[in-house]
Design a protein around this motif. Structure first.
Motif, PDB file in Angstrom:
ATOM      1  N   GLN A  33      58.335  25.782  38.943  1.00  0.00           N
ATOM      2  CA  GLN A  33      58.402  27.168  39.371  1.00  0.00           C
ATOM      3  C   GLN A  33      58.430  27.205  40.899  1.00  0.00           C
ATOM      4  N   TYR A  34      59.453  27.853  41.389  1.00  0.00           N
ATOM      5  CA  TYR A  34      59.632  27.958  42.831  1.00  0.00           C
ATOM      6  C   TYR A  34      59.542  29.410  43.259  1.00  0.00           C
ATOM      7  N   GLU A  35      58.990  29.576  44.465  1.00  0.00           N
ATOM      8  CA  GLU A  35      59.120  30.895  45.090  1.00  0.00           C
ATOM      9  C   GLU A  35      59.945  30.663  46.337  1.00  0.00           C
ATOM     10  N   ILE A  36      61.079  31.325  46.378  1.00  0.00           N
ATOM     11  CA  ILE A  36      62.039  31.001  47.434  1.00  0.00           C
ATOM     12  C   ILE A  36      62.392  32.251  48.234  1.00  0.00           C
ATOM     13  N   VAL A  37      62.473  32.109  49.544  1.00  0.00           N
ATOM     14  CA  VAL A  37      63.092  33.160  50.357  1.00  0.00           C
ATOM     15  C   VAL A  37      64.257  32.517  51.093  1.00  0.00           C
ATOM     16  N   LEU A  38      65.160  33.395  51.539  1.00  0.00           N
ATOM     17  CA  LEU A  38      66.355  32.875  52.180  1.00  0.00           C
ATOM     18  C   LEU A  38      66.278  33.157  53.672  1.00  0.00           C
ATOM     19  N   ASP A  39      66.461  32.118  54.444  1.00  0.00           N
ATOM     20  CA  ASP A  39      66.495  32.309  55.903  1.00  0.00           C
ATOM     21  C   ASP A  39      67.893  32.796  56.240  1.00  0.00           C
ATOM     22  N   THR A  40      67.974  34.073  56.548  1.00  0.00           N
ATOM     23  CA  THR A  40      69.313  34.646  56.667  1.00  0.00           C
ATOM     24  C   THR A  40      70.070  34.113  57.873  1.00  0.00           C
ATOM     25  N   ARG A  41      69.332  33.705  58.906  1.00  0.00           N
ATOM     26  CA  ARG A  41      70.077  33.232  60.064  1.00  0.00           C
ATOM     27  C   ARG A  41      70.706  31.873  59.790  1.00  0.00           C
ATOM     28  N   LYS A  42      69.936  31.026  59.130  1.00  0.00           N
ATOM     29  CA  LYS A  42      70.449  29.674  58.902  1.00  0.00           C
ATOM     30  C   LYS A  42      71.151  29.517  57.565  1.00  0.00           C
ATOM     31  N   ASN A  43      71.041  30.539  56.734  1.00  0.00           N
ATOM     32  CA  ASN A  43      71.559  30.427  55.378  1.00  0.00           C
ATOM     33  C   ASN A  43      70.934  29.210  54.697  1.00  0.00           C
ATOM     34  N   GLN A  44      69.624  29.138  54.780  1.00  0.00           N
ATOM     35  CA  GLN A  44      68.898  28.027  54.191  1.00  0.00           C
ATOM     36  C   GLN A  44      67.729  28.561  53.387  1.00  0.00           C
ATOM     37  N   PRO A  45      67.396  27.885  52.294  1.00  0.00           N
ATOM     38  CA  PRO A  45      66.237  28.335  51.514  1.00  0.00           C
ATOM     39  C   PRO A  45      64.912  27.928  52.175  1.00  0.00           C
ATOM     40  N   ASN A  46      63.937  28.806  52.051  1.00  0.00           N
ATOM     41  CA  ASN A  46      62.572  28.485  52.445  1.00  0.00           C
ATOM     42  C   ASN A  46      61.707  28.509  51.198  1.00  0.00           C
ATOM     43  N   ILE A  47      61.055  27.434  50.934  1.00  0.00           N
ATOM     44  CA  ILE A  47      60.251  27.374  49.721  1.00  0.00           C
ATOM     45  C   ILE A  47      58.836  27.830  50.031  1.00  0.00           C
TER      46      ILE A  47
END
Lengths: 691, 367
Positions: free
Chosen positions: A166-180
């Motif tokens: 189970q992951y909780e993920i947000v998206l770093d919009t500037r880098k287009n990278q996931p943050n877990i």
């Protein structure tokens, strides 16, 4: 939202200090010029992805998750079982949960798939699937994150006994990278494998048109092999859609582009990046249907040596090559990569949702636009109740549109690769094809430039390795003439079926009217004649019944509607292709498969794979089943469908027998009162269709 | 009455024969159908020798399995059965009564066997012609219409009635006037005068015209009903009295006269027992306006219906006589019609004291 506003500030701020005279210099402008990440772009242009307003955002989120789930299940050969839940968490906030029994996602991939835009498996291939770009679900997550600050929660399990991550993920919009944010392992007993996505977002739930409810109903129509459970918010009753077939659509295959669809830039890129030395080799390797002979012809026509080195071709030479391609006859691309729903299953899919008097469908043979193979199919449900066979009454969205409309326009359902399209109807090629079809000749009235009028639900489905949408939010199909032409042909085919039905019904109606007139009077007449001393009333009545039946014969009317009508009606009858073999293959279509004959999967090119072995023997029985007219009315929830497959053949004969017997007893027991009904029953079980 | 019983038996026999024929067809799985003599203008002929309108041989088929006939077919037998019941029970009733007797809602529908009397009346006439039975043989009568006074005594259902002593109302003429119901006794009359209009009849009665002129004075209150016509016929035949007819000077009046004289198209099958070919048209003639110097202001303009009717009548064979052609053409040319009441312009009793006596005296009638 934070980032979005700050960018806006940057835009606005420098305006004041700008010098007088010249507002900006190249240098001052250069300071402001910087890279834009895809995610930033879409943050600002969320409407491009279908997040224009709260209610559409909710729908798009469900849609992206459902598309992914269905694609995953099918690709893994698992009959999809989906559960969609929407919970209201605040006045304008909803939590969307979509869970499937798919193959699950490998742990390492989870963050990228859900936390990075333009990441996916489907963009780089030519294969029929719902998703195309790799934007959808991460965009939904991003939208949720922007509007509620909540991360996307993804749970996935790849097999029995394995842990669920189970992951909780947000998206770093500037880098287009996931943050877990969180990464835990949990017990997920309920599923052996599958994926569960939870997104909380600012949205607006509403029933009715273009709602999630309607969307899922339509998903049900186009995916009769899927079981869908839907729990709407606000304690509304859940919707249960049981699959009507156990058989998955055959697996779609990936193809290479066809030379006819290539564009110059693309050709240049192919040549430059070719791993093959010669032009001829490159052409053969990169394109489908380009044989050595064809490659030579192309080179010859372009005035190039086939052995010329691909990488060394100059722009002019490549353009010559480009111009040569259309002049050479190239066999149409393989079309077994396209899997239609199939006529039978379209009918059954419609019957699962709607109670109409008639269902008819038509699947066109595959054809090509811009080198991309595609197939069009059309289904229609006409008359009857047009009522959805749902558990609860108030979520009947399709019904809401079709009933008590008296003479309203038809309901048009658009599908692309089995995905319902709900917005921008009038911008869509499907709409144009329907409007341009002359429905008057098929017995429907049609205002100029509008949809035809009548109690009808019309389904148009286009399946293709690459569906040309007018925008990334996949709402409307571009107006390719080849596509519109195919659509019109398919519409005409069902139109003719509808017309045959309407004419027959009119005839029946007349007969029925005659019958009811006669039946109404013969009871009275028999009594008078008998009282005048001409014989026994019952005997006279019986003899009169015989005469009535003779004068107003009753055709067997499958009033029961539903799938039964589909099967035995000549209208709903699925026909074998009339044009048989293809000649030479030149620009003709590659027709390895006959047109839909019975259950859709029967004639599919890539017959059942390993995972579907179980289903195989059942299939053999299918054509037989077709021959015997179905007598059974469809179960309300179509649950029984699953089991019927095997038993139908025997069951059918049994039902038939009992039916005849019943009639016999009824016949003798008949009193004058039952005239009408008996007449109906008498003829019903024996006579087949008009055939 | 033995004779009545025999007649009733015969009628019931005819009715049940009709039913049995239909059932025979039904049993043979043939489409039942009824042959009904057609009662339209196309199927009447004018018998010049006898000077009456007769029903031709054309029959119209009424088929059960024809959507347009089915209802009437059922109705025919419903009426037939109701009549059988009437005869069985020895009762006689009005056609309106019969309508109510046979009216009910059809099983399993909202339709009634008959929606109104206009639907049932023609069926009765159909039945009469089909089995060749008279209305009274079916134990039916129409509502009483018409009155009579005059120097005669009759017996009506056993009651002797002196037609001289009936005050202003006169004797109401029943619709069935067959010899078993009505018998004539001592009669002093020298002729019979049928007046179209009730109002004129009252005038003549009040003036005791019949006493002074020794005539039987009748009115049919418009078109003479069957009872009046049958009575005229019987009196004409049995009492050997000439019949004079006094009607308005308009096409409708002429038509009333012609029905009495030759019979009607609709009841052509009854002509033989109702028509009085020797009936004399005493007035009001188109020539009378001049002869009696009626002022122009009492005339009424012919309306379109009058004109087309007059033109139609010009073509009827029974008006194909010099005098009648002249009569109709004069009316059409003048473009006006006259009511009998116009004579009142010259004095309230002008018609009884001057006009009629003079016409009869001068033998100014048409035949």
């Amino acid at each position: 939202m934070v980032r979005a506003t700050s960018t806006q500030k940057n835009d606005a701020a420098p305006k004041k200090p700008a010098k007088k005279g010249r507002r900006a210099s190249a240098e001052s402008m250069a300071q402001k010029q910087r890279e834009i990440s895809v995610s930033e772009f879409f943050t600002k242009n969320r409407h491009l992805l279908g997040f224009d307003n709260p209610s559409k955002a909710l729908l798009t989120t469900v849609k992206e998750a459902v598309d992914n789930s269905l694609d995953a299940c099918e690709e893994a050969g698992i009959p999809p079982e989906l559960r969609v839940e929407i919970h209201q968490t605040a006045e304008d906030r909803y939590r969307v949960v979509v869970e499937d029994n798919g193959p699950g996602i490998v742990k390492a991939q989870i963050p990228k798939i859900f936390g990075k835009l333009l990441y996916g498996s489907k963009f780089h291939r030519l294969k029929q699937s719902r998703g195309q770009q790799g934007i959808g679900i991460s965009a939904a997550g991003m939208y949720g994150q922007l509007t509620t600050g909540k991360p996307v929660v993804v749970t996935s399990k790849t097999g029995k006994g394995r842990p669920a991550h189970q992951y909780e993920i947000v998206l770093d919009t500037r880098k287009n990278q996931p943050n877990i944010l969180a990464d835990t392992t949990i017990d997920w007993e309920r599923r052996e494998h599958g994926t569960r996505v939870e997104i909380e977002l600012q949205g607006n739930y509403r029933a009715g048109r273009r709602s999630v409810d309607e969307y899922l109903e339509q998903v049900g129509i186009a995916n009769p092999h899927a079981t869908i459970t839907y729990v709407p918010p606000n304690n509304r009753a859940p919707l249960m859609l049981e699959r009507v077939t156990d058989e998955l659509p055959p697996e779609t295959t990936e193809i290479k582009p066809h030379p006819y669809g290539i564009e110059l830039g693309m050709l240049i890129k192919l040549m430059k990046e070719s791993t093959h030395r010669s032009v001829s080799g490159t052409l053969q390797a990169e394109f489908s249907r380009v044989t050595a002979r064809v490659a030579h012809q192309i080179c010859e026509t372009a005035g190039l040596r086939p052995t010329a080195t691909a990488k060394r071709l100059g722009p002019q030479e490549i353009e010559k090559l480009y111009r040569a391609i259309p002049k050479v006859k190239v066999m149409a691309p393989p079309t077994n990569c396209i899997v239609p729903i199939g006529e039978e299953l379209i009918n059954r899919g419609l019957a699962r949702e709607l109670r109409a008097a008639i269902y008819a469908s038509s699947t066109r043979p595959p054809t090509v636009y811009r080198g991309n193979p595609f197939r069009v199919e059309v289904g229609l449900a006409y008359g009857g109740d047009l009522r959805r066979m749902a558990i609860e009454e108030d979520s009947l969205t399709i019904k809401a549109k079709t009933e008590d409309r008296g003479e309203g326009p038809i309901t048009l359902l658009r599908f692309a690769n089995r995905v319902p399209l709900q917005y921008q109807q009038s911008a869509c090629a499907i709409f144009k094809a329907v409007v341009d079809t002359s429905w008057k000749s098929y017995g429907l009235s049609q205002p100029r430039g509008g949809l035809p009028v009548g109690p009808m639900v019309l389904l148009v489905h286009i399946a293709s390795v690459w569906v040309p949408f007018t925008s990334e939010s996949k709402e409307a199909i571009a107006h390719y003439p080849e596509i519109i032409k195919e659509m019109k042909l398919a519409l005409r085919e069902v139109g003719r079926k509808l017309n045959a039905f309407l004419r027959r019904r009119e005839k029946d109606r007349l007969q029925e009217k005659r019958r009811s007139i006669f039946s109404m009077y013969i009871g009275e007449l028999a009594r008078s004649l008998s009282r005048l001393g001409a014989g026994d009333e019952t005997r006279i009545q019986k003899k009169l019944d015989v005469l009535v039946a003779k004068h107003a014969p009753q055709r067997e009317v499958a009033v029961a509607a539903g799938a039964s009508e589909v099967a035995d009606s000549p209208v709903g009858l699925v026909e074998m292709s009339d044009d048989g073999e293809l000649d030479d293959g030149e620009l003709e279509l590659d027709r390895e498969e006959p047109r839909q004959l019975s259950l859709v999967d029967d004639d599919a090119p890539s017959a059942p794979k390993a995972s579907k072995k179980k289903a195989a023997p059942k299939k053999k029985a299918a054509p037989k089943k077709k021959a015997a007219p179905k007598k059974k009315a469809p179960a309300r929830k179509a649950t029984s469908k699953k089991t019927t497959t095997k038993k139908t053949a025997t069951k059918k004969t049994a039902t038939k027998k009992t039916a005849t017997k019943k009639t016999a007893t009824k016949k003798t027991a008949t009193k004058k009162t039952a005239t009408k009904k008996t007449a109906k029953k008498k003829t019903a079980p024996k006579k087949g269709r008009r055939s | 009455m033995a004779s009545t019983d025999a007649r009733d038996k015969k009628t019931i026999g005819k009715l049940s024969k009709l039913a049995r024929e239909v059932v025979r067809d039904i049993n043979a799985e043939k489409d039942p159908s009824l042959s009904i003599p057609s009662r339209s203008l196309g199927n009447v002929t004018f018998d010049e020798a006898r000077s009456i309108i007769e029903l031709g041989d054309q029959k119209q088929q009424r088929q059960l399995f024809n959507v347009a006939h089915a209802r009437k077919f059922m109705q025919t037998f419903l009426i037939a059965d109701a009549c059988r019941e009437l005869i069985d029970e020895g009762k006689t009733t009005s056609i309106r009564d019969l309508y109510y007797i046979t009216k009910h809602t059809l099983e399993g529908s909202r339709q009634n066997t008959f929606e109104d009397q206009d639907e049932s009346d023609p069926i009765i006439e159909d039945l009469e012609v089909t089995i060749d039975a008279l209305r009274e043989e079916l134990h039916l009568f129409a509502t009483n219409k018409g009155s009579m006074v005059g120097p005669m005594t009759i017996v009506d259902s056993g009651d002797a009635i002196d037609l001289r002593r009936l005050g202003s109302g006169g004797w109401s003429i029943p619709s069935i006037v067959e010899s078993n119901v009505i018998q004539f006794q001592e009669c002093d009359a020298e002729y019979i005068l049928l007046v179209e209009k009730d109002a004129v009849w009252r005038r003549l009665n009040e003036d005791k015209f019949w006493r002074a002129n020794k005539c039987l004075l009748l009115t049919g209150q418009g078109m003479a009903p069957r009872g009046v016509r049958r009575l005229l016929y019987r009196m004409h035949k049995e009492l050997k009295l000439p019949v004079y007819v006094l009607v308005d000077n308009d096409p409708w009046g002429f038509y009333i006269y012609s029905v009495i004289k030759q019979g009607s198209i609709n009841l052509a099958y009854e002509s033989l027992r109702m028509a009085v070919p020797k009936a004399r048209f005493i007035g009001m003639s188109s020539m009378d306006r001049e002869a009696f110097q009626l002022p122009d202001n009492v005339t009424i303009k012919l309306n379109d219906q009058d004109i087309s009717r007059a033109k139609q009548m010009l073509a009827y064979p029974w008006f194909d006589k010099k005098a009648w052609q002249k009569e109709l053409k004069t009316m059409l040319r003048s473009g006006v019609k006259l009511e009998l009441e116009a004579f009142s312009n010259k004095g309230i009793s002008y018609i009884s004291e001057e006009y009629l006596p003079k016409k009869i005296r001068d033998r100014k009638w048409l035949a």
